[in-house]
Design an enzyme around this catalytic site. Sequence first.
Site, PDB file in Angstrom:
ATOM      1  N   CYS A 382       0.834  -1.204   0.000  1.00  0.00           N
ATOM      2  CA  CYS A 382       0.000   0.000   0.000  1.00  0.00           C
ATOM      3  C   CYS A 382       0.872   1.258   0.000  1.00  0.00           C
ATOM      4  O   CYS A 382       1.496   1.536  -1.008  1.00  0.00           O
ATOM      5  CB  CYS A 382      -1.021  -0.042   1.136  1.00  0.00           C
ATOM      6  SG  CYS A 382      -2.446   0.979   0.746  1.00  0.00           S
ATOM      7  N   HIS A 508      -3.643  -5.038   0.091  1.00  0.00           N
ATOM      8  CA  HIS A 508      -3.059  -5.596   1.319  1.00  0.00           C
ATOM      9  C   HIS A 508      -3.260  -7.117   1.323  1.00  0.00           C
ATOM     10  O   HIS A 508      -4.273  -7.597   1.829  1.00  0.00           O
ATOM     11  CB  HIS A 508      -3.788  -5.055   2.556  1.00  0.00           C
ATOM     12  CG  HIS A 508      -3.603  -3.601   2.808  1.00  0.00           C
ATOM     13  ND1 HIS A 508      -2.733  -3.124   3.764  1.00  0.00           N
ATOM     14  CD2 HIS A 508      -4.178  -2.516   2.254  1.00  0.00           C
ATOM     15  CE1 HIS A 508      -2.787  -1.799   3.787  1.00  0.00           C
ATOM     16  NE2 HIS A 508      -3.663  -1.403   2.878  1.00  0.00           N
ATOM     17  N   GLU A 510      -1.921  -9.215   3.151  1.00  0.00           N
ATOM     18  CA  GLU A 510      -1.809  -9.776   4.514  1.00  0.00           C
ATOM     19  C   GLU A 510      -3.171 -10.088   5.124  1.00  0.00           C
ATOM     20  O   GLU A 510      -3.298 -10.985   5.953  1.00  0.00           O
ATOM     21  CB  GLU A 510      -1.025  -8.822   5.427  1.00  0.00           C
ATOM     22  CG  GLU A 510      -1.694  -7.491   5.787  1.00  0.00           C
ATOM     23  CD  GLU A 510      -1.441  -6.377   4.773  1.00  0.00           C
ATOM     24  OE1 GLU A 510      -1.109  -6.691   3.613  1.00  0.00           O
ATOM     25  OE2 GLU A 510      -1.595  -5.192   5.142  1.00  0.00           O
TER      26      GLU A 510
HETATM   27  N1  GLN Z   1      -1.886   6.749   2.500  1.00  0.00           N
HETATM   28  C1  GLN Z   1      -1.995   5.951   1.328  1.00  0.00           C
HETATM   29  C2  GLN Z   1      -3.322   6.150   0.598  1.00  0.00           C
HETATM   30  O1  GLN Z   1      -4.272   6.594   1.176  1.00  0.00           O
HETATM   31  C3  GLN Z   1      -1.767   4.475   1.610  1.00  0.00           C
HETATM   32  C4  GLN Z   1      -2.748   3.865   2.561  1.00  0.00           C
HETATM   33  C5  GLN Z   1      -2.278   2.577   3.169  1.00  0.00           C
HETATM   34  O2  GLN Z   1      -1.088   2.294   3.233  1.00  0.00           O
HETATM   35  N2  GLN Z   1      -3.205   1.791   3.669  1.00  0.00           N
HETATM   36  O3  GLN Z   1      -3.433   5.862  -0.549  1.00  0.00           O
END
Ligand code: GLN
Length: 543
Positions: A382, A508, A510
């Site tokens: 992410c 994600h 995970e």
């Molecule tokens: N801050 C980033 C976004 O909003 C990544 C978010 C995250 O890592 N869950 O796109």
Amino acid sequence: MDTKYIFVTGGVVSSLGKGIISSSLACLLKARGFKVTIQKFDPYINIDPGTLNPYEHGECYVTEDGHEADLDLGHYERFTNVRTSRANNVTTGRIYQSVIEKERHGDYLGKTVQIVPHITDEIKRRVKFLGVKDDYDFIITEIGGTVGDIESLPFLEAVRQLRWELGKNSLCIHLTYVPYIAAAKELKTKPTQHSVKALQEVGIQPDVLVLRTEKDIPADMRRKIALFCNVAPDSVVQSQDVNSIYKVPLNMHRQHLDEIVLRKTETPFEGEPHMEKWMEFIEKLDNATETVNIAVVGKYVELQDAYKSISEALLHAATYANRRLNLVYVHSEKLTDGNVDERLADMDGVIIAPGFGQRGIEGKFVALRWCREHDVPTFGICLGMQCMVIEFARNVLGLADANSTEMDTHTSNPVIDLMEEQKNISNLGGTMRLGAYECRLDPDSTPGKAYGTETVRERHRHRFEFNNAYREAFENAGMKCVGINPATNLVEVVEVPGKKWFVGTQYHPEYSSTVLSPSPIFRSFINASVERHQMRLMAETEK
Ligand code: GLN
């Protein structure tokens, strides 16, 4: 059969592991062939934990249907291999929100709206919701907080009423703590007696007690607790500290927790739960001698619950690779060009963690540059993937001010930019791109080979995305977009194929890793890290 409702409450102190006990029971019942789900009722006023700082409440877990949930739902999925949804996590805030909406709608026909019966009725409706919607054999409901808290009272009142209505189709398991007083060299039962009293005062008699303890509780002490608490002696189970949460189901089964629950709810059963695959996992966990060293670079290193799903997914993958996971948290705020070599040199693989905001971001770039230049297996998740893209833009494409518009709204090279659909959103709660979306993978890429399927569905939680205007420039310079959302063209996965393992995912992975079905991409990352470990060992012996 009728759906059976199991309530799990907690007493004495918080953090005793109600989530793990609930998950362990669910794991055993599932292994006996029953259809089981677990839900959590949290007494706080936030609508969901999505707006909570990780310092407050650890990781925010995301369900497939896009709910920002309590991290216990992660345990539920990891232990049962059953997906949860927004219906599995309800807070006081959500209860009040729906009652107030009904009141504004005029549904209460002029009546005074009160905690009893209106709030408690709404809690009861939500407790039973999954049983009405799907035909579960068992619904385990974990009540967050500790008995005696002001804010859990309406939940306990709802449980009291439900127990009365459901009779044998319900059961209450109360988890308490038996402290060991080192100076007196004694285990103490009084806090347990008090917390059971507190439960009885609100009209709930627990059927089963699970005693969390550091030391073995002698049988006569357990009998004494049974006597004082009106619980059958064979229904007092101890949960002694173990070195892995995944051993708790086996420990509970050894003390017949699953059978006690089945007997007390008058559920016909025979034989033993099928825990063979689970035991194979535990054997691997216990027998691994060689290690794999993985660093997680992030800003919440003091609080390991902030990266709970990542650490569990790494543990699953390392265990299946017959390795002992040595997980090292590296503080991204403290990482500089001057110390990165010392911090990361002994690592076999590096994870660049998800996150929000500017704090600690420069350290992630430092780590990424070092990993790329030293060809260390690197996995950006992410925000970690977004940082991977930014670092590559700055140091390979030569776009010195490349950035995400999350960090710098005025950058002349917004390689990561706010998603179009996010531009008019002002409320923070529940408004990100959330939940599972499809991603089409290049079959020749590392992630494509890892999953072995062309499309995958993984979960998301973000507002920003790879800016497709730069795609060609990146691809020409060696960073490929190997996973794409087919409906929106959003870049989900990037890879530098020239490297040993250098992959970033906007999603994600995970969240979907479980004991019985570990995440393929985490396994691929760990396998690459194990290879590096072996190479490092060989290089050392040659010296
Ligand atoms: N801050 C980033 C976004 O909003 C990544 C978010 C995250 O890592 N869950 O796109």
